[in-house]
Design a protein around this motif. Structure first.
Motif, PDB file in Angstrom:
ATOM      1  N   ASP A 144     106.430   0.012 100.668  1.00 55.79           N
ATOM      2  CA  ASP A 144     105.631   1.030  99.979  1.00 55.79           C
ATOM      3  C   ASP A 144     105.223   0.537  98.598  1.00 55.79           C
ATOM      4  OD1 ASP A 144     105.868   2.624 102.142  1.00 55.79           O
ATOM      5  OD2 ASP A 144     107.451   3.916 101.317  1.00 55.79           O
ATOM      6  N   MET A 145     106.193  -0.082  97.956  1.00 54.51           N
ATOM      7  CA  MET A 145     105.893  -0.613  96.619  1.00 54.51           C
ATOM      8  C   MET A 145     104.784  -1.667  96.710  1.00 54.51           C
ATOM      9  SD  MET A 145     106.463  -3.337  94.489  1.00 54.51           S
ATOM     10  CE  MET A 145     107.841  -4.283  95.095  1.00 54.51           C
ATOM     11  N   LEU A 146     104.891  -2.552  97.695  1.00 55.55           N
ATOM     12  CA  LEU A 146     103.864  -3.590  97.860  1.00 55.55           C
ATOM     13  C   LEU A 146     102.489  -2.954  98.103  1.00 55.55           C
ATOM     14  CD1 LEU A 146     105.752  -6.153 100.150  1.00 55.55           C
ATOM     15  CD2 LEU A 146     105.272  -6.391  97.716  1.00 55.55           C
ATOM     16  N   SER A 147     102.495  -1.906  98.904  1.00 54.66           N
ATOM     17  CA  SER A 147     101.223  -1.251  99.215  1.00 54.66           C
ATOM     18  C   SER A 147     100.610  -0.600  97.980  1.00 54.66           C
ATOM     19  CB  SER A 147     101.436  -0.184 100.286  1.00 54.66           C
ATOM     20  OG  SER A 147     102.067  -0.750 101.404  1.00 54.66           O
ATOM     21  N   SER A 148     101.483  -0.241  97.046  1.00 51.62           N
ATOM     22  CA  SER A 148     100.955   0.411  95.850  1.00 51.62           C
ATOM     23  C   SER A 148     100.328  -0.590  94.876  1.00 51.62           C
ATOM     24  CB  SER A 148     102.082   1.173  95.146  1.00 51.62           C
ATOM     25  OG  SER A 148     102.968   0.244  94.539  1.00 51.62           O
ATOM     26  N   MET A 149     100.565  -1.856  95.124  1.00 49.91           N
ATOM     27  CA  MET A 149     100.007  -2.871  94.211  1.00 49.91           C
ATOM     28  C   MET A 149      98.586  -3.205  94.659  1.00 49.91           C
ATOM     29  SD  MET A 149     103.413  -5.220  94.031  1.00 49.91           S
ATOM     30  CE  MET A 149     102.642  -6.644  93.313  1.00 49.91           C
ATOM     31  N   VAL A 150      97.640  -3.028  93.760  1.00 51.51           N
ATOM     32  CA  VAL A 150      96.241  -3.243  94.128  1.00 51.51           C
ATOM     33  C   VAL A 150      95.554  -4.167  93.132  1.00 51.51           C
ATOM     34  CG1 VAL A 150      95.929  -1.074  95.384  1.00 51.51           C
ATOM     35  CG2 VAL A 150      95.622  -1.125  92.894  1.00 51.51           C
ATOM     36  N   LEU A 151      94.465  -4.677  93.601  1.00 50.82           N
ATOM     37  CA  LEU A 151      93.649  -5.575  92.772  1.00 50.82           C
ATOM     38  C   LEU A 151      92.391  -4.834  92.361  1.00 50.82           C
ATOM     39  CD1 LEU A 151      93.025  -8.531  91.780  1.00 50.82           C
ATOM     40  CD2 LEU A 151      91.904  -8.864  93.984  1.00 50.82           C
ATOM     41  N   SER A 152      92.072  -4.891  91.081  1.00 53.80           N
ATOM     42  CA  SER A 152      90.806  -4.318  90.647  1.00 53.80           C
ATOM     43  C   SER A 152      90.023  -5.376  89.877  1.00 53.80           C
ATOM     44  CB  SER A 152      91.053  -3.090  89.768  1.00 53.80           C
ATOM     45  OG  SER A 152      91.857  -3.447  88.674  1.00 53.80           O
ATOM     46  N   VAL A 162     104.191  -6.815  89.907  1.00 55.34           N
ATOM     47  CA  VAL A 162     102.970  -7.562  89.594  1.00 55.34           C
ATOM     48  C   VAL A 162     102.972  -8.876  90.379  1.00 55.34           C
ATOM     49  CG1 VAL A 162     101.746  -8.820  87.790  1.00 55.34           C
ATOM     50  CG2 VAL A 162     102.729  -6.601  87.278  1.00 55.34           C
ATOM     51  N   LEU A 163     101.844  -9.157  90.995  1.00 51.29           N
ATOM     52  CA  LEU A 163     101.666 -10.430  91.682  1.00 51.29           C
ATOM     53  C   LEU A 163     100.372 -11.062  91.157  1.00 51.29           C
ATOM     54  CD1 LEU A 163     101.984 -12.472  94.162  1.00 51.29           C
ATOM     55  CD2 LEU A 163     100.523 -10.875  95.389  1.00 51.29           C
ATOM     56  N   VAL A 164     100.440 -12.341  90.835  1.00 52.60           N
ATOM     57  CA  VAL A 164      99.240 -13.037  90.374  1.00 52.60           C
ATOM     58  C   VAL A 164      98.949 -14.183  91.338  1.00 52.60           C
ATOM     59  CG1 VAL A 164      98.097 -14.158  88.430  1.00 52.60           C
ATOM     60  CG2 VAL A 164      99.915 -12.516  88.011  1.00 52.60           C
ATOM     61  N   GLY A 165      97.707 -14.253  91.798  1.00 50.59           N
ATOM     62  CA  GLY A 165      97.291 -15.343  92.686  1.00 50.59           C
ATOM     63  C   GLY A 165      96.201 -16.155  92.014  1.00 50.59           C
ATOM     64  N   GLY A 166      96.324 -17.485  92.108  1.00 46.85           N
ATOM     65  CA  GLY A 166      95.327 -18.359  91.497  1.00 46.85           C
ATOM     66  C   GLY A 166      94.557 -19.128  92.571  1.00 46.85           C
ATOM     67  N   ASN A 167      93.256 -19.228  92.426  1.00 45.90           N
ATOM     68  CA  ASN A 167      92.459 -19.906  93.450  1.00 45.90           C
ATOM     69  C   ASN A 167      91.977 -21.272  92.966  1.00 45.90           C
ATOM     70  OD1 ASN A 167      90.181 -19.587  91.886  1.00 45.90           O
ATOM     71  ND2 ASN A 167      89.191 -18.114  93.225  1.00 45.90           N
ATOM     72  N   SER A 168      91.125 -21.880  93.739  1.00 51.01           N
ATOM     73  CA  SER A 168      90.736 -23.248  93.428  1.00 51.01           C
ATOM     74  C   SER A 168      89.528 -23.311  92.506  1.00 51.01           C
ATOM     75  CB  SER A 168      90.446 -24.015  94.711  1.00 51.01           C
ATOM     76  OG  SER A 168      89.197 -23.631  95.217  1.00 51.01           O
ATOM     77  N   SER A 169      89.178 -22.193  91.938  1.00 49.34           N
ATOM     78  CA  SER A 169      88.129 -22.200  90.923  1.00 49.34           C
ATOM     79  C   SER A 169      88.675 -21.799  89.565  1.00 49.34           C
ATOM     80  CB  SER A 169      87.014 -21.233  91.315  1.00 49.34           C
ATOM     81  OG  SER A 169      86.562 -21.513  92.601  1.00 49.34           O
ATOM     82  N   GLY A 170      89.971 -21.780  89.435  1.00 48.65           N
ATOM     83  CA  GLY A 170      90.573 -21.431  88.164  1.00 48.65           C
ATOM     84  C   GLY A 170      90.625 -19.946  87.897  1.00 48.65           C
ATOM     85  N   ARG A 171      90.490 -19.164  88.946  1.00 51.61           N
ATOM     86  CA  ARG A 171      90.401 -17.716  88.800  1.00 51.61           C
ATOM     87  C   ARG A 171      91.731 -17.073  89.197  1.00 51.61           C
ATOM     88  NH1 ARG A 171      85.832 -14.020  89.010  1.00 51.61           N
ATOM     89  NH2 ARG A 171      84.435 -15.783  88.743  1.00 51.61           N
ATOM     90  N   LEU A 172      92.191 -16.163  88.364  1.00 56.13           N
ATOM     91  CA  LEU A 172      93.447 -15.476  88.647  1.00 56.13           C
ATOM     92  C   LEU A 172      93.164 -14.052  89.106  1.00 56.13           C
ATOM     93  CD1 LEU A 172      95.870 -16.556  85.763  1.00 56.13           C
ATOM     94  CD2 LEU A 172      95.131 -17.805  87.792  1.00 56.13           C
ATOM     95  N   HIS A 173      93.974 -13.594  90.062  1.00 54.92           N
ATOM     96  CA  HIS A 173      93.860 -12.231  90.599  1.00 54.92           C
ATOM     97  C   HIS A 173      95.191 -11.538  90.402  1.00 54.92           C
ATOM     98  CE1 HIS A 173      91.102 -14.909  92.713  1.00 54.92           C
ATOM     99  NE2 HIS A 173      90.314 -13.880  92.948  1.00 54.92           N
ATOM    100  N   VAL A 174      95.189 -10.414  89.720  1.00 51.03           N
ATOM    101  CA  VAL A 174      96.437  -9.712  89.425  1.00 51.03           C
ATOM    102  C   VAL A 174      96.523  -8.439  90.255  1.00 51.03           C
ATOM    103  CG1 VAL A 174      97.833  -8.630  87.628  1.00 51.03           C
ATOM    104  CG2 VAL A 174      96.441 -10.632  87.083  1.00 51.03           C
ATOM    105  N   PHE A 175      97.489  -8.408  91.145  1.00 47.63           N
ATOM    106  CA  PHE A 175      97.794  -7.185  91.903  1.00 47.63           C
ATOM    107  C   PHE A 175      98.888  -6.453  91.157  1.00 47.63           C
ATOM    108  CE2 PHE A 175      95.883  -9.856  95.093  1.00 47.63           C
ATOM    109  CZ  PHE A 175      95.236  -9.004  95.961  1.00 47.63           C
ATOM    110  N   LYS A 176      98.657  -5.192  90.845  1.00 45.01           N
ATOM    111  CA  LYS A 176      99.685  -4.419  90.139  1.00 45.01           C
ATOM    112  C   LYS A 176      99.593  -2.956  90.536  1.00 45.01           C
ATOM    113  CE  LYS A 176      98.560  -3.658  85.739  1.00 45.01           C
ATOM    114  NZ  LYS A 176      98.120  -3.843  84.338  1.00 45.01           N
ATOM    115  N   ASP A 177     100.697  -2.252  90.240  1.00 43.21           N
ATOM    116  CA  ASP A 177     100.683  -0.829  90.609  1.00 43.21           C
ATOM    117  C   ASP A 177     100.251   0.032  89.432  1.00 43.21           C
ATOM    118  OD1 ASP A 177     102.875  -1.130  88.988  1.00 43.21           O
ATOM    119  OD2 ASP A 177     104.343  -0.509  90.497  1.00 43.21           O
TER     120      ASP A 177
END
Length: 564
Positions: free
Chosen positions: A240-248, A549-564
């Motif tokens: 449930d906690m994971l599901s509450s974490m979203v990316l905007s 909080v989860l942060v994902g980094g891609n191959s263009s130097g862009r970070l994506h932050v998933f948080k609740d």
DNA sequence: ACGTGATGACTCC
DNA sequence: TGGAGTCCCTCACG
């Protein structure tokens, strides 16, 4: 080839020479002269060498052109002065000062003169011309000596202007002469060794704009994060906690120029502060809570791929970063990136050996490890050991039993006891068998270390039970997972959620693009995705130690932050 | 045979 | 129209 010094090719004026010899000659008649004639152009040089009277005079005094003392020896066809030799011969010439010539010496002198003429006509002029070229531009020599392979690379593998980092104006093209893409180096200016000021790349000399960012980092590092309570909530609640974490959209940001190779997340609970290292040696710092332009800045403390980063668990004002050649500590209180350790061997990963973060274990790509003690700066102090790996990618110290550390690489995954390390032929405490191709990462579970998750090029994630370390360790679960990231993406690394002992996060090639969370049993618990915002593969991920909080980094130097 | 590392066409805004 | 962003399943080399 040691080319002769330009100055050494000019013979001294006989008269001057004689004067000097008179002043400096020893009772035995030998002279130790140090002549430093001015450099001479190639054309002049030939003129100086060819007139015979001068040659003869010089020869009579026991000097060869080039200011070198002649060594008395048996005459022979190759009896010429050696322009390639260094000045040492002049010193050991011995008692060769000749004022009266024997038949033998006359013959020898004739040989010398003939040979000198011959060489002056053929080679010396050429050498002098080359010397001139060296003095002005080394480039012609470099291209002559450059391996054909590199030249071919340049022609066969054509690279776009953007990939060559050439500005549209073409200005940087002038600055990038001899090192086009050497070793895949993306950046032109080389970062020097030693402490570097913590000034962002785009604002050299004007750090005003980063003040906010660095002050924030300093401020949040003073507050001790209280949350070491690593809850082990039940799976339903966790899901449930994971599901509450979203990316905007506002939580996506490009923080480094090229592909993200490593990330670190600050333990602060008040401010979300992330560091990302890229392929070119850049480190981007991002205050996620700051929505303005000033929220992120790029620093360049390395020349090459930043393969591993950690905030010091003891003092999060320190950000340690590892590149191929160096381990640095970015200290925000001093506003410097300090050198901790440098090596000629390629470095691949590091981890802290103790909670106070004063010692770190650094792995070398070629299979060595080094224990680096930060309290003795500037040295590669401590133990160095060869643990027999062909390639080492990651190292991780056991979270409880700090004497154990685990390395992963192309050969296998092994756990060693640091107390029993020898210089050579180390045998592991445990081997985590079963990998059929190279292993990209292996990490202990965060609280107990009773689990290990590995990512292997054989398209499998494996979880091992390391609760008891014996020679062979049981595989707990094997998960089929496409790890074939290929040419443009960083390899996947599966990292445990520090808050949840038995769950780990890994990037994915699956569409729609997503970041997956697995339980150690192999069960897929959650996939982070966002059809609108996440359209690329996040190879490198970090999870906050206490916050959701989860942060994902891609191959263009862009970070994506998933948080609740 | 295998591991490694290099790079450019295409899409979207 | 051009720059930014994404991503492949190749190929040479050691």
């Amino acid at each position: 080839m040691a080319l002769p010094q330009a100055g050494a090719l000019q013979p001294p004026e006989p008269s001057q020479l004689t004067r000097q010899r008179m002043q400096e000659s020893t009772p035995e008649g030998t002279a130790e002269l140090r002549l430093t004639p001015a450099p001479v152009a190639g054309r002049q040089l030939r003129v100086l060498l060819t007139p015979l009277p001068q040659e003869r005079l010089l020869a009579l005094e026991g000097w060869a052109p080039g200011g070198k003392k002649l060594r008395p020896r048996e005459p022979g066809p190759a009896d010429v002065w050696d322009a390639d030799s260094d000045g040492s011969e002049a010193e050991d010439a011995g008692a060769g000062g000749c004022s009266q010539l024997s038949v033998y010496e006359k013959k020898r002198l004739k040989n010398i003169i003939d040979n000198a003429k011959f060489f002056a006509a053929l080679k010396l002029y050429e050498s002098a011309a080359r010397l001139q070229q060296i003095a002005t531009r080394r480039q012609s020599l470099v291209t002559k000596r450059a391996k054909p392979k590199k030249a071919e690379d340049e022609t066969v593998r054509r690279r776009s202007m953007r990939l060559q980092r050439v500005e549209p104006s073409g200005v940087s093209g002038l600055e990038a002469p001899a090192q086009p893409a050497a070793a895949g180096n993306v950046r032109q200016p080389q970062v020097p060794a030693g402490p570097l000021p913590m000034v962002p790349e785009d604002q050299k000399g004007n750090s005003k704009l980063t003040e906010d960012l660095l002050t924030t980092w300093m401020r949040i590092s003073e507050v001790k994060a209280n949350g070491t309570e690593k809850c082990l909530c039940d799976m339903k609640r966790y899901q449930d906690m994971l599901s509450s974490m979203v990316l905007s959209k506002e939580n996506i940001r490009k923080v480094v120029k090229y592909r993200v190779c490593s990330m670190a997340i600050h333990p602060s609970e008040s401010i979300l502060f992330v560091a990302a290292g890229d392929k070119s040696g850049q480190i981007g710092l991002w205050n996620v809570d700051c929505k303005s332009e000033e929220g992120a800045h790029v620093f360049v403390p390395h020349n090459d791929l930043v393969s591993c980063m950690h905030f010091s668990p003891f003092n999060p004002a320190h950000l340690l970063s590892l590149s191929n050649d160096s381990l640095r500590c970015g200290d925000v209180t001093q506003a410097v990136f300090d050198d901790i350790y440098r090596s000629g061997e390629k470095l691949s990963s590091f981890d802290f050996l103790e909670d106070n973060a004063s010692t770190a274990i650094v792995t070398h790509w070629g299979g060595n490890i080094t224990i680096v003690d930060r309290r003795t700066p500037g040295t590669s102090s401590g133990l160095s050991a060869d643990i027999g790996f062909k390639r080492m990618r990651t190292v991780h110290v056991h979270p409880v039993n700090k004497q154990y550390f685990m390395t992963a690489g192309s050969q296998d995954v092994c756990i060693y006891d640091i107390r029993y390390l020898k210089f050579h032929r180390n045998t592991p405490v445990s081997s985590l068998k079963g990998h059929t191709k190279s292993v990209a990462s292996a990490f202990f579970s965060p609280v107990t270390g009773n689990r290990v998750v590995t990512v292997c090029a054989d398209d499998k994630l494996r979880v091992y039970d390391t609760s008891s370390l014996s020679a062979t360790v049981e595989v707990l679960s094997t998960i089929r997972h496409n790890n074939n990231t290929g040419r443009w993406l960083s390899r996947f690394q599966a990292v445990w959620d520090p808050k949840q002992e038995d769950c780990f996060v890994v990037g994915s090639m699956a569409r729609p693009r997503q970041i997956e969370v697995f339980q150690d049993t192999g069960k897929l618990l959650h996939s982070f995705s966002n059809l609108n915002c996440l359209s690329s593969v996040c190879s490198i991920n970090v999870v906050h130690p206490t916050k959701n909080v989860l942060v994902g980094g891609n191959s263009s130097g862009r970070l994506h932050v998933f948080k609740d």
